[in-house]
Write an enzyme that holds these catalytic residues in place. Structure first.
Site, PDB file in Angstrom:
ATOM      1  N   ASP A 124       5.017 -12.957  -9.824  1.00 28.65           N
ATOM      2  CA  ASP A 124       3.630 -12.490  -9.910  1.00 28.65           C
ATOM      3  C   ASP A 124       3.568 -11.436 -11.002  1.00 28.65           C
ATOM      4  OD1 ASP A 124       0.851 -11.476  -8.991  1.00 28.65           O
ATOM      5  OD2 ASP A 124       1.297 -13.066  -7.550  1.00 28.65           O
ATOM      6  N   HIS A 130      -2.080 -13.443 -12.730  1.00 22.59           N
ATOM      7  CA  HIS A 130      -0.886 -12.871 -12.095  1.00 22.59           C
ATOM      8  C   HIS A 130       0.352 -13.066 -12.973  1.00 22.59           C
ATOM      9  CE1 HIS A 130      -2.882 -12.077  -8.182  1.00 22.59           C
ATOM     10  NE2 HIS A 130      -3.614 -13.120  -8.540  1.00 22.59           N
ATOM     11  N   GLU A 183      -7.049 -16.399  -8.529  1.00 21.71           N
ATOM     12  CA  GLU A 183      -7.734 -15.182  -8.989  1.00 21.71           C
ATOM     13  C   GLU A 183      -7.769 -15.035 -10.510  1.00 21.71           C
ATOM     14  OE1 GLU A 183      -7.363 -12.103  -5.298  1.00 21.71           O
ATOM     15  OE2 GLU A 183      -5.728 -12.062  -6.761  1.00 21.71           O
TER      16      GLU A 183
END
Length: 676
Positions: A332, A386, A457
């Protein structure tokens, strides 16, 4: 006369010299022996320490067992409920009944997850030792045979642990034989573990009711060992008892079903602290198969690092609960711990430290270990969002900006949490790196029909700074489609049947083909996206934040921005969540639900909390996805028998070294149904 005196004098001198030499030799020998003993003592201590590290479950003293003995209580079954009664050994005329023996013989079958069909077990139980357990294989498939032997050996080792027998480690050459067939015959082979390589230090165990417990595993139909969503995981378990010999016959169409049968057999066996032996039923019949094919657990190893041993411990518990997908969110923005063969710079720039990394060997070790438990490892590198510091070396290598917005402030404008970073969708080198990473992952985990591309996201404001004239939603679609094309190349020009992406406002753009893309829905269970995705023809995996996010409920970890989800998701919340029922899905829509997955993001979790954040809550999900029992109770009420069974399962995890969270006061466990 003078000559005689001289001879005497010479004799005395010679004797004195001889004595001195002898004493010197004795002294030297004593010093040597003491030195050797001292050195050996140190070696022995070191070996014991290392053995304890390797096998922390070793218990020489029964008083140190994880589940304390409860000699002051006996239990009786009253209306399918175990009732605790004070036991006075001196004045008692009846034999003490342990809590676990009462629990296993009182009421409904006490295994987790509950079988999908009606199961029968006898009230008559038999005592035996793990030394009585033997394996017989009945399969024409050589590789299935080898894998089943390994799975059986795990069962034997765990039974030894439950019985609290001292572990006698085999020689290396003996262990190497575990993975090889004992003969070319398709049946009748005994496992090396069952043949006595692991011997008890407690001597003879013939005080039980059995001379032998034969476990016969029959797999004829399929030699398939590669994971896919079409694996037949059904099995039938039947036992018969005759002439002090118990035969447990597990029939399955594949290795996967047989492995689940072994997990059920393990739960049909318990250790009775009164008898100091294992117990099981004289007869049983179970037909079982899962309702959902995808039953997963996601662990994030980037926000905090987790050791290979911790991951393997988690997978072993998954196997007992019949979960079958370990979704390894390995990287991440916070860290990139995976050491890539082609691009080691990713870990060099992105790992927390040299010791907090995963080598290819680490990943392979976890993957091979998981296969023994019927668990598939799915590796995910989240992209395009990420992707932070691990990607900031592109310009130095002449590859351009691989990622944008790295460490940009204010971070809340450009990412969900610090640090920011989002892959560059217009740099072809970015796609080449992803392709090589996909190749490495596929080589490490083996053939698969399902792969996770990430997609979580994405922040369009980050890209907007660089691509003002571009359709940003279309840019995301193009990125995912190009990543998928690279995945196909990495997979030998064969597109995986299912490609998973996280849900977002972008997944409803309909640009991803619903024939291949699966959406993992992490949003709220009442959000409109649940219905829209199904209406748009996508297969889905449920991971609803309001039910199956296990990191929620621990407060905010930062002073600004949204950083916490509340409240805490209890095991009851996890268990009661049945989105396919709440959404009133018709038969067609239900087929689009592949299953579900619990998620543990690790902003506030490290290895010290791992076990109790996961267990037994993940077990609640396991039963929901395996048998999905009908629930006629109120929405917030879990039936008492479910409390009883999950309490026993939690204790089984503790016996195996899993530090599972307590469910309620121990009084409630000792008095089933009284606190509910």
């Amino acid at each position: 006369m003078l000559l005689l005196r001289r001879l005497r004098y010479l004799f005395k001198m010679s004797l004195a010299v001889s004595l001195r030499r002898a004493l010197l030799l004795l002294l030297s020998g004593a010093i040597f022996i003491l030195t050797v003993l001292y050195w050996n003592q140190g070696v022995i201590k070191t070996q014991s320490y290392n053995e304890a590290q390797l096998r922390p479950h070793l218990q020489k003293d029964r008083s140190s067992a994880p589940i304390p003995l409860e000699k002051s209580w006996t239990y009786k079954c009253d209306n399918d409920r175990c009732v605790r009664v004070n036991y006075n050994k001196n004045g008692a005329n009846v034999k003490r009944v342990s809590f676990i023996s009462c629990s296993m013989t009182c009421g409904d079958i006490n295994i987790w997850p509950h079988p999908t069909s009606k199961s029968l077990v006898s009230g008559h139980t038999l005592r035996f030792s793990v030394e009585d357990v033997q394996l017989r294989l009945d399969t024409p498939h050589r590789e299935v045979r080898k894998r089943l032997k390994l799975a059986f050996d795990v069962l034997v080792r765990q039974l030894r642990q439950i019985q609290q027998l001292e572990y006698a480690a085999p020689r290396a050459e003996e262990m190497s034989s575990v993975s090889e067939p004992a003969s070319k015959s398709t049946d009748g082979a005994e496992s090396p573990l069952a043949s006595g390589l692991f011997s008890s230090t407690f001597g003879s165990h013939r005080s039980g009711d059995l001379d032998s417990l034969h476990v016969k595993l029959s797999v004829h139909e399929s030699g398939e060992l590669d994971f896919n969503l079409d694996n037949d995981e059904s099995y039938e378990l039947a036992t018969s008892f005759e002439h002090r010999r118990l035969t447990v016959h597990i029939r399955a169409k594949s290795f996967f079903g047989a492995r689940h049968g072994l997990a059920t057999l393990q739960q049909l066996i318990w250790y009775d602290d009164e008898e100091r032996l294992l117990c099981t039923y004289a007869s049983s019949l179970i037909n079982d198969a899962p309702k959902f094919h995808y039953r997963g657990l996601m662990l994030d190893t980037s926000r905090h690092f987790f050791s290979v041993d911790a991951i393997k411990r988690t997978i072993s518990a998954m196997g007992l609960a019949k979960l079958n997908r370990f979704h390894w969110h390995i990287t991440d923005a916070q860290s990139f711990p995976y050491i890539s063969r082609h691009y080691p710079e990713l870990a060099e720039h992105g790992a927390y430290s040299d010791s907090e990394t995963y080598s290819e060997q680490d990943v392979r070790e976890v993957t091979e270990y998981a296969k023994i438990f019927g668990v598939q490892v799915l590796l995910e590198i989240d992209a395009p969002a990420h992707a932070g510091n691990g990607w900031d070396w592109g310009p130095k290598r002449g590859l351009g900006e691989l990622s944008l917005c790295i460490n940009q402030q204010p971070w809340s404008f450009y990412c969900g949490e610090p640090p920011c970073g989002q892959l560059n969708p217009k740099n072809n080198h970015t796609y080449l790196i992803l392709q090589r990473l996909y190749e490495e992952f596929l080589q490490l985990t083996g053939p698969t029909d399902i792969f996770h591309l990430g997609g979580d996201e994405v922040n369009l404001d980050c890209w907007a700074q660089y691509f003002n004239d571009t359709d940003l939603r279309g840019l995301w679609c193009d990125f995912m489609l190009q990543s998928n094309a690279r995945l196909k190349v990495a997979n030998g020009n064969v597109a995986p049947k299912h490609v998973v992406v996280w849900s977002s406002a972008l997944t409803n753009t309909k640009c991803l083909p619903n024939s291949q893309f699966v959406v993992q829905v992490w949003g709220g269970s009442t959000w409109q996206e649940n219905y829209d995705l199904l209406d748009n023809g996508y297969n889905i995996i449920f991971s609803h934040v309001d039910a199956w996010y296990l990191d929620c409920g621990f407060g905010s970890w930062r002073a600004t921005g949204d950083a916490a989800c509340s409240p805490y998701r209890t095991w009851q919340n996890v268990y009661k969540h049945r989105p396919w029922e709440r959404m009133r899905l018709d038969k067609k829509r239900r087929k689009q639900v592949l299953g579900g997955e619990a998620c543990l993001w690790t902003e506030q979790v490290d290895e010290g909390q791992l076990d109790n954040r996961l267990w037994p809550r993940v077990a609640a999900l396991a039963e929901r996805l395996w048998s999905d029992p009908n629930d006629d109770h109120d929405f917030d009420v879990v039936p008492p028998e479910v409390f009883r069974r999950i309490s026993v399962f939690r204790n089984r995890l503790v016996e195996l070294g899993i530090k599972a969270e307590a469910l309620f006061p121990k009084y409630c466990a000792q008095n089933p149904g009284e606190c509910i």
